[in-house]
Design an enzyme around this catalytic site. Structure first.
Site, mmCIF file in Angstrom:
data_model
loop_
_atom_site.group_PDB
_atom_site.id
_atom_site.type_symbol
_atom_site.label_atom_id
_atom_site.label_comp_id
_atom_site.label_asym_id
_atom_site.label_seq_id
_atom_site.Cartn_x
_atom_site.Cartn_y
_atom_site.Cartn_z
ATOM 1 C CB ALA A 69 -0.926 -0.007 1.211
ATOM 2 N N PRO A 70 0.463 2.314 -0.729
ATOM 3 C CG PRO A 70 0.390 4.519 -1.492
ATOM 4 C CD PRO A 70 1.228 3.585 -0.669
ATOM 5 N N GLY A 86 1.927 2.181 -5.411
ATOM 6 C CA GLY A 86 2.767 2.772 -6.449
ATOM 7 C C GLY A 86 3.765 1.798 -7.036
ATOM 8 C CE LYS A 87 9.428 1.544 -3.774
ATOM 9 N NZ LYS A 87 8.766 2.561 -2.947
ATOM 10 C CG ASP A 133 8.561 0.155 -0.081
ATOM 11 O OD1 ASP A 133 9.594 0.664 0.379
ATOM 12 O OD2 ASP A 133 7.653 0.826 -0.614
ATOM 13 C CB CYS A 175 11.088 6.243 1.994
ATOM 14 S SG CYS A 175 9.864 5.859 3.256
#
Length: 439
Positions: free
Chosen positions: A254-255, A257-258, A321, A374
């Site tokens: 989520a959300p 993108g990847k 992630d 990130c």
């Protein structure tokens, strides 16, 4: 609105929640968002400015009054289009509306008038102001980033991270017709008050700066021809996953993108499973995939379910992630700097290491385990990678994919990881580690 509690929602989420309650117009919501983010980006300086005109600091029970003063001080110091008298009057009204706020009406009025009497230059930090105050960065955040950045780069990193992030659009297919369409939509939605530039790394990335622009105003976004994904996130996805096999697991998706980027990049022959920890996160993920017409291509599941039940070696790529401190996204989430500490780092590193270990079981022989963050701290990156490799002898660090559309040299580190940096590359700061399972 409390923004510094460790587990409080993000500033964007808080604003959206409040807007659902009061239903502001688009213009008023844009102004409210600009003020909220501006206060978060400049909070330490604003506190310094307000405290000049207080005989003693406000007590904790007057926290709401203090926040009203910071909001007012930001408008007077940084927003030229709001008349000063209006900012002063509104701050007094806002402070008086807080619990026991009527007792602070006179104080609020006096402080705001003293600030308004300063020259514009005196209201803002000058180049001689020490940079942690000028950039409003708590020492704990500086110490965390200093685990990996040399001291001479700390100020450039935090200064770049204190800028307003642009809107980054990933075009789903690179062609001149789509680029012209998107440019026209941006010009119309922003009344021509937006600057568009191309990425220096990616042909399908369009970067929009200037007037705040909600992507929902773009037809190409609503119809799924473009999607929002930071340039750094796009680079991280390609650096990690460009050479993946067909069976793909995105474990913290989520959300979305990847997940969407993987689907578009790897093509229809890939089989993608996307997971996250809660129904709310899966709902956000489903919304993204539906808008992009990818919902029928991607299988959704909860992370714990996949980790517990999937067969060993089920996937050629497992993308983790991972939850992290998020210090690479300060441009988009300025409130993060007030929430992070050595204690929160210790807790998050424990989660990251456990997640990596559990995810590694699902990687096929010769397959990839990709760990992205990130964030930038050595504890989350180099130390966690070293700990994982020490405990998992069947994995080794892998170099970058050979099919990248850009030069990997600017992102390669001496430790074998890959990093994007806000002050060096102009995007959010990501860390990428690629592990290959021995065949």
């Amino acid at each position: 609105m409390q923004i510094d509690a460790p587990k409080a929602p993000g500033l964007d989420a808080l604003l959206e929640e409040e807007n659902r309650r009061v239903k502001l117009s688009a213009v008023d919501f844009g102004l409210a968002r600009e003020i909220a983010f501006g206060v978060a980006r400049n909070r330490l300086w604003l506190e310094e400015l307000v405290n000049r005109f207080l005989r003693e600091p406000l007590k904790p029970e007057a926290a709401a009054v203090k926040m009203a003063l910071l909001v007012g001080a930001y408008q007077v110091a940084f927003l030229d289009r709001i008349p000063i008298h209006a900012a002063v009057d509104e701050t007094v009204r806002l402070a008086a509306a807080q619990p026991r706020g009527r007792n602070f009406r006179g104080l609020t009025n006096a402080v705001m008038r003293r600030i308004s009497e300063l020259s514009p230059a005196q209201r803002r930090p000058d180049p001689k102001t020490r940079w942690p105050l000028r950039c409003s960065v708590p020492q704990e955040s500086i110490d965390l980033v200093a685990t990996v950045l040399p001291s001479q780069e700390l100020e450039p990193f935090f200064a770049a991270s204190n800028e307003t992030a642009p809107l980054c659009l990933r075009l789903r297919g690179v062609n001149d017709e789509l680029k012209r369409q998107v440019r026209g939509e941006i010009d119309e939605a922003s009344d021509g008050d937006a600057t568009i530039r191309k990425s220096q790394w990616l042909d399908d990335c369009m970067i929009v700066a200037g007037r705040a622009l909600h992507p929902e105003r773009l037809l190409s976004f609503r119809t799924g021809r473009v999607t929002v994904e930071d340039e750094g996130a796009q680079l991280a996805c390609l650096l990690g996953c460009s050479d993946a096999g067909p069976r793909v697991l995105d474990l913290c998706a989520a959300p979305g993108g990847k997940t969407a980027h993987l689907c578009d990049h790897l093509g229809a022959e890939s089989s993608v499973t996307a997971c996250d920890v809660s129904d709310a996160k899966l709902s956000r993920l489903r919304e993204t995939l539906t808008r992009l017409s990818l919902d029928e291509r991607v299988e959704l599941a909860k992370s714990d379910q996949i980790l517990a039940k999937a067969r060993t070696g089920s996937f050629d790529l497992v993308l983790v992630d991972a939850p992290c401190l998020g210090l690479g996204t300060l441009r988009r989430h300025p409130e993060i700097r007030y929430r992070r500490s050595s204690e929160s780092l210790e807790q998050i590193v424990k989660i990251q290491r456990e997640l990596l270990t559990r995810a590694s079981r699902l990687v096929s022989a010769g397959g990839l385990l990709v760990y992205t963050l990130c964030s930038v701290t050595a504890q989350e990156a180099e130390e966690t990678v070293e700990a994982f490799l020490g405990a998992n002898r069947s994995f080794q660090l892998a170099d970058a994919p050979s099919n990248l559309p850009f030069d990997v040299a600017p992102f390669r580190t001496e430790s074998g990881l890959f990093r994007t940096w806000t002050h060096r590359h102009g995007c959010d700061s990501f860390t990428i580690a690629r592990f290959r399972r021995n065949s």
